[in-house]
Design a protein around this motif. Sequence first.
Motif, PDB file in Angstrom:
ATOM      1  N   MET A 119      70.953  36.640  15.009  1.00 52.95           N
ATOM      2  CA  MET A 119      71.915  35.036  14.455  1.00 52.95           C
ATOM      3  C   MET A 119      71.033  34.219  14.121  1.00 52.95           C
ATOM      4  SD  MET A 119      73.698  34.944  18.103  1.00 52.95           S
ATOM      5  CE  MET A 119      74.864  36.156  18.532  1.00 52.95           C
ATOM      6  N   THR A 120      69.778  34.556  14.454  1.00 53.06           N
ATOM      7  CA  THR A 120      68.624  33.407  13.554  1.00 53.06           C
ATOM      8  C   THR A 120      67.688  33.624  12.981  1.00 53.06           C
ATOM      9  OG1 THR A 120      67.194  33.779  15.228  1.00 53.06           O
ATOM     10  CG2 THR A 120      68.810  31.817  16.136  1.00 53.06           C
ATOM     11  N   GLY A 121      67.094  34.494  12.817  1.00 47.21           N
ATOM     12  CA  GLY A 121      66.342  35.927  11.351  1.00 47.21           C
ATOM     13  C   GLY A 121      65.503  35.201  12.558  1.00 47.21           C
ATOM     14  N   SER A 122      64.701  34.553  12.998  1.00 46.19           N
ATOM     15  CA  SER A 122      63.387  34.409  13.960  1.00 46.19           C
ATOM     16  C   SER A 122      64.217  34.708  16.067  1.00 46.19           C
ATOM     17  CB  SER A 122      63.115  32.773  14.309  1.00 46.19           C
ATOM     18  OG  SER A 122      64.133  32.078  14.983  1.00 46.19           O
ATOM     19  N   ALA A 123      62.415  35.272  16.047  1.00 42.62           N
ATOM     20  CA  ALA A 123      62.364  35.997  17.631  1.00 42.62           C
ATOM     21  C   ALA A 123      62.400  34.993  18.115  1.00 42.62           C
ATOM     22  CB  ALA A 123      60.664  37.182  17.259  1.00 42.62           C
ATOM     23  N   LEU A 124      62.145  35.650  19.577  1.00 38.99           N
ATOM     24  CA  LEU A 124      62.199  34.863  20.712  1.00 38.99           C
ATOM     25  C   LEU A 124      60.821  34.935  21.470  1.00 38.99           C
ATOM     26  CD1 LEU A 124      65.188  34.266  23.031  1.00 38.99           C
ATOM     27  CD2 LEU A 124      64.417  32.339  21.606  1.00 38.99           C
ATOM     28  N   SER A 125      59.317  34.435  21.685  1.00 35.14           N
ATOM     29  CA  SER A 125      58.237  34.568  21.806  1.00 35.14           C
ATOM     30  C   SER A 125      57.513  35.539  23.222  1.00 35.14           C
ATOM     31  CB  SER A 125      57.362  34.144  21.239  1.00 35.14           C
ATOM     32  OG  SER A 125      57.402  32.614  22.356  1.00 35.14           O
ATOM     33  N   TRP A 126      59.230  35.140  24.604  1.00 34.57           N
ATOM     34  CA  TRP A 126      59.087  35.357  25.773  1.00 34.57           C
ATOM     35  C   TRP A 126      59.632  36.721  25.709  1.00 34.57           C
ATOM     36  CZ3 TRP A 126      63.184  35.093  28.319  1.00 34.57           C
ATOM     37  CH2 TRP A 126      64.872  34.534  27.066  1.00 34.57           C
ATOM     38  N   THR A 127      60.529  37.168  24.942  1.00 37.15           N
ATOM     39  CA  THR A 127      61.891  38.406  25.887  1.00 37.15           C
ATOM     40  C   THR A 127      60.427  39.197  26.189  1.00 37.15           C
ATOM     41  OG1 THR A 127      61.894  38.906  23.564  1.00 37.15           O
ATOM     42  CG2 THR A 127      63.693  37.098  24.540  1.00 37.15           C
ATOM     43  N   TYR A 128      59.590  39.968  24.911  1.00 32.43           N
ATOM     44  CA  TYR A 128      58.718  41.254  25.489  1.00 32.43           C
ATOM     45  C   TYR A 128      58.010  40.396  26.468  1.00 32.43           C
ATOM     46  CZ  TYR A 128      56.089  44.752  24.090  1.00 32.43           C
ATOM     47  OH  TYR A 128      54.732  46.632  24.517  1.00 32.43           O
ATOM     48  N   SER A 129      57.275  40.058  26.405  1.00 33.83           N
ATOM     49  CA  SER A 129      56.660  39.612  27.953  1.00 33.83           C
ATOM     50  C   SER A 129      57.160  39.870  28.840  1.00 33.83           C
ATOM     51  CB  SER A 129      55.313  37.986  27.606  1.00 33.83           C
ATOM     52  OG  SER A 129      54.906  38.613  26.429  1.00 33.83           O
ATOM     53  N   LEU A 130      58.220  39.054  29.001  1.00 30.85           N
ATOM     54  CA  LEU A 130      58.872  39.050  30.499  1.00 30.85           C
ATOM     55  C   LEU A 130      59.814  40.372  30.374  1.00 30.85           C
ATOM     56  CD1 LEU A 130      60.240  36.774  32.432  1.00 30.85           C
ATOM     57  CD2 LEU A 130      62.086  36.139  31.136  1.00 30.85           C
ATOM     58  N   ALA A 131      60.247  40.844  29.956  1.00 26.18           N
ATOM     59  CA  ALA A 131      60.855  42.293  30.339  1.00 26.18           C
ATOM     60  C   ALA A 131      60.076  43.214  30.786  1.00 26.18           C
ATOM     61  CB  ALA A 131      61.516  42.385  28.745  1.00 26.18           C
ATOM     62  N   ARG A 132      59.021  42.918  29.988  1.00 24.25           N
ATOM     63  CA  ARG A 132      57.023  43.929  30.331  1.00 24.25           C
ATOM     64  C   ARG A 132      57.000  43.719  32.474  1.00 24.25           C
ATOM     65  NH1 ARG A 132      52.633  42.695  26.781  1.00 24.25           N
ATOM     66  NH2 ARG A 132      52.450  41.632  28.172  1.00 24.25           N
ATOM     67  N   ILE A 133      57.531  42.335  32.569  1.00 23.76           N
ATOM     68  CA  ILE A 133      57.147  42.209  33.707  1.00 23.76           C
ATOM     69  C   ILE A 133      58.029  43.092  35.535  1.00 23.76           C
ATOM     70  CG2 ILE A 133      57.314  40.655  35.754  1.00 23.76           C
ATOM     71  CD1 ILE A 133      55.085  39.654  34.126  1.00 23.76           C
ATOM     72  N   PHE A 134      58.633  43.689  34.439  1.00 29.33           N
ATOM     73  CA  PHE A 134      59.368  44.495  35.322  1.00 29.33           C
ATOM     74  C   PHE A 134      59.060  46.197  34.930  1.00 29.33           C
ATOM     75  CE2 PHE A 134      62.300  41.349  34.557  1.00 29.33           C
ATOM     76  CZ  PHE A 134      62.828  40.694  35.555  1.00 29.33           C
ATOM     77  N   LEU A 135      57.898  46.431  34.686  1.00 31.67           N
ATOM     78  CA  LEU A 135      57.963  47.164  34.907  1.00 31.67           C
ATOM     79  C   LEU A 135      57.546  48.034  35.930  1.00 31.67           C
ATOM     80  CD1 LEU A 135      56.409  48.518  30.611  1.00 31.67           C
ATOM     81  CD2 LEU A 135      58.784  49.209  32.566  1.00 31.67           C
ATOM     82  N   PRO A 136      55.984  47.675  36.074  1.00 24.96           N
ATOM     83  CA  PRO A 136      55.077  47.964  37.245  1.00 24.96           C
ATOM     84  C   PRO A 136      56.561  48.325  39.067  1.00 24.96           C
ATOM     85  CG  PRO A 136      54.121  45.986  36.435  1.00 24.96           C
ATOM     86  CD  PRO A 136      55.999  46.126  35.799  1.00 24.96           C
ATOM     87  N   TRP A 137      57.799  47.530  38.750  1.00 27.01           N
ATOM     88  CA  TRP A 137      57.991  47.474  40.277  1.00 27.01           C
ATOM     89  C   TRP A 137      59.234  48.659  39.720  1.00 27.01           C
ATOM     90  CZ3 TRP A 137      58.908  44.234  43.881  1.00 27.01           C
ATOM     91  CH2 TRP A 137      58.450  43.589  44.568  1.00 27.01           C
ATOM     92  N   ILE A 138      59.583  48.582  38.486  1.00 27.62           N
ATOM     93  CA  ILE A 138      60.507  50.460  38.441  1.00 27.62           C
ATOM     94  C   ILE A 138      60.309  51.193  38.587  1.00 27.62           C
ATOM     95  CG2 ILE A 138      61.739  51.141  36.206  1.00 27.62           C
ATOM     96  CD1 ILE A 138      62.118  48.929  35.072  1.00 27.62           C
ATOM     97  N   GLY A 139      58.133  51.638  38.086  1.00 26.78           N
ATOM     98  CA  GLY A 139      58.023  52.246  38.100  1.00 26.78           C
ATOM     99  C   GLY A 139      57.462  52.837  39.825  1.00 26.78           C
ATOM    100  N   PHE A 140      56.711  51.402  40.392  1.00 26.21           N
ATOM    101  CA  PHE A 140      56.546  51.652  41.355  1.00 26.21           C
ATOM    102  C   PHE A 140      57.860  52.184  43.572  1.00 26.21           C
ATOM    103  CE2 PHE A 140      52.832  50.539  40.510  1.00 26.21           C
ATOM    104  CZ  PHE A 140      51.269  51.091  41.546  1.00 26.21           C
ATOM    105  N   LEU A 141      58.826  51.751  42.639  1.00 27.09           N
ATOM    106  CA  LEU A 141      60.006  51.233  43.486  1.00 27.09           C
ATOM    107  C   LEU A 141      60.489  52.718  43.164  1.00 27.09           C
ATOM    108  CD1 LEU A 141      61.354  48.273  43.828  1.00 27.09           C
ATOM    109  CD2 LEU A 141      60.305  49.387  45.207  1.00 27.09           C
ATOM    110  N   SER A 142      60.709  53.604  42.091  1.00 28.37           N
ATOM    111  CA  SER A 142      61.708  54.672  41.485  1.00 28.37           C
ATOM    112  C   SER A 142      60.516  55.597  42.261  1.00 28.37           C
ATOM    113  CB  SER A 142      61.164  54.769  39.470  1.00 28.37           C
ATOM    114  OG  SER A 142      60.390  54.722  39.313  1.00 28.37           O
ATOM    115  N   MET A 143      59.268  56.086  42.090  1.00 24.19           N
ATOM    116  CA  MET A 143      58.338  56.543  42.915  1.00 24.19           C
ATOM    117  C   MET A 143      58.658  56.994  44.251  1.00 24.19           C
ATOM    118  SD  MET A 143      54.184  56.159  43.545  1.00 24.19           S
ATOM    119  CE  MET A 143      54.417  55.082  44.654  1.00 24.19           C
ATOM    120  N   THR A 144      58.775  55.526  44.828  1.00 20.38           N
ATOM    121  CA  THR A 144      59.389  55.783  46.419  1.00 20.38           C
ATOM    122  C   THR A 144      60.294  56.525  46.563  1.00 20.38           C
ATOM    123  OG1 THR A 144      60.009  54.096  46.641  1.00 20.38           O
ATOM    124  CG2 THR A 144      57.566  53.889  46.996  1.00 20.38           C
ATOM    125  N   ILE A 145      61.936  56.304  45.422  1.00 23.27           N
ATOM    126  CA  ILE A 145      63.247  56.630  45.387  1.00 23.27           C
ATOM    127  C   ILE A 145      63.061  57.917  45.394  1.00 23.27           C
ATOM    128  CG2 ILE A 145      64.662  57.153  44.332  1.00 23.27           C
ATOM    129  CD1 ILE A 145      64.312  53.804  43.487  1.00 23.27           C
TER     130      ILE A 145
END
Length: 182
Positions: A42-68
């Motif tokens: 929509m704006t042509g410019s990027a939000l600087s925080w989206t990639y960094s914030l989304a990456r925070i969830f990767l350890p949770w997904i990885g470790f919890l899916s290991m237990t599952i």
Amino acid sequence: MSLLAPLRRLSDGINQVAIVLSVACILAMLGISFTGFLYKLMTGSALSWTYSLARIFLPWIGFLSMTISLRYGEHVAMTLLVRSLPKALIKVAAAVCLAVIALFAIMLVWYGWGYFLNATQLYMISDNIQLSNRFTAIVVPVSGVIILFHLAHGFALLEHFVDEDEFIDEMIETTDMEEERS
């Protein structure tokens, strides 16, 4: 044996919570990424925080899916090798496998707790958004505790003892019962 039944039910309940948390993390990650995509579109410019914030969830997904995956017997196993052993050695190999899993879980709890306590830095998502590293560090000992609870299921965690023909027959019976109800 009376202690194992409640522990197995608790393990199953914890597993359901882990599934919900994993799905929530995946959805949050996708939502944040999609928000960044729409903003860029929509704006042509990027939000600087989206990639960094989304990456925070990767350890949770990885470790919890290991237990599952452990709970459903979907972990790495040397089934072909183990099934080629004589019957007496299969139980020995399975017991060794469970002992190694227990040792791994204890190490996750022991070293993970130290990792959690020493995670005092802030993760800089943006100038205004800062998150403690403890948010991601706590998943290490938590996953170790979940694995220890899952060990209450014993040999059922290992696919060495799954009889494929019996499993297929159970699935057919379940499907037949569901069709009769309809």
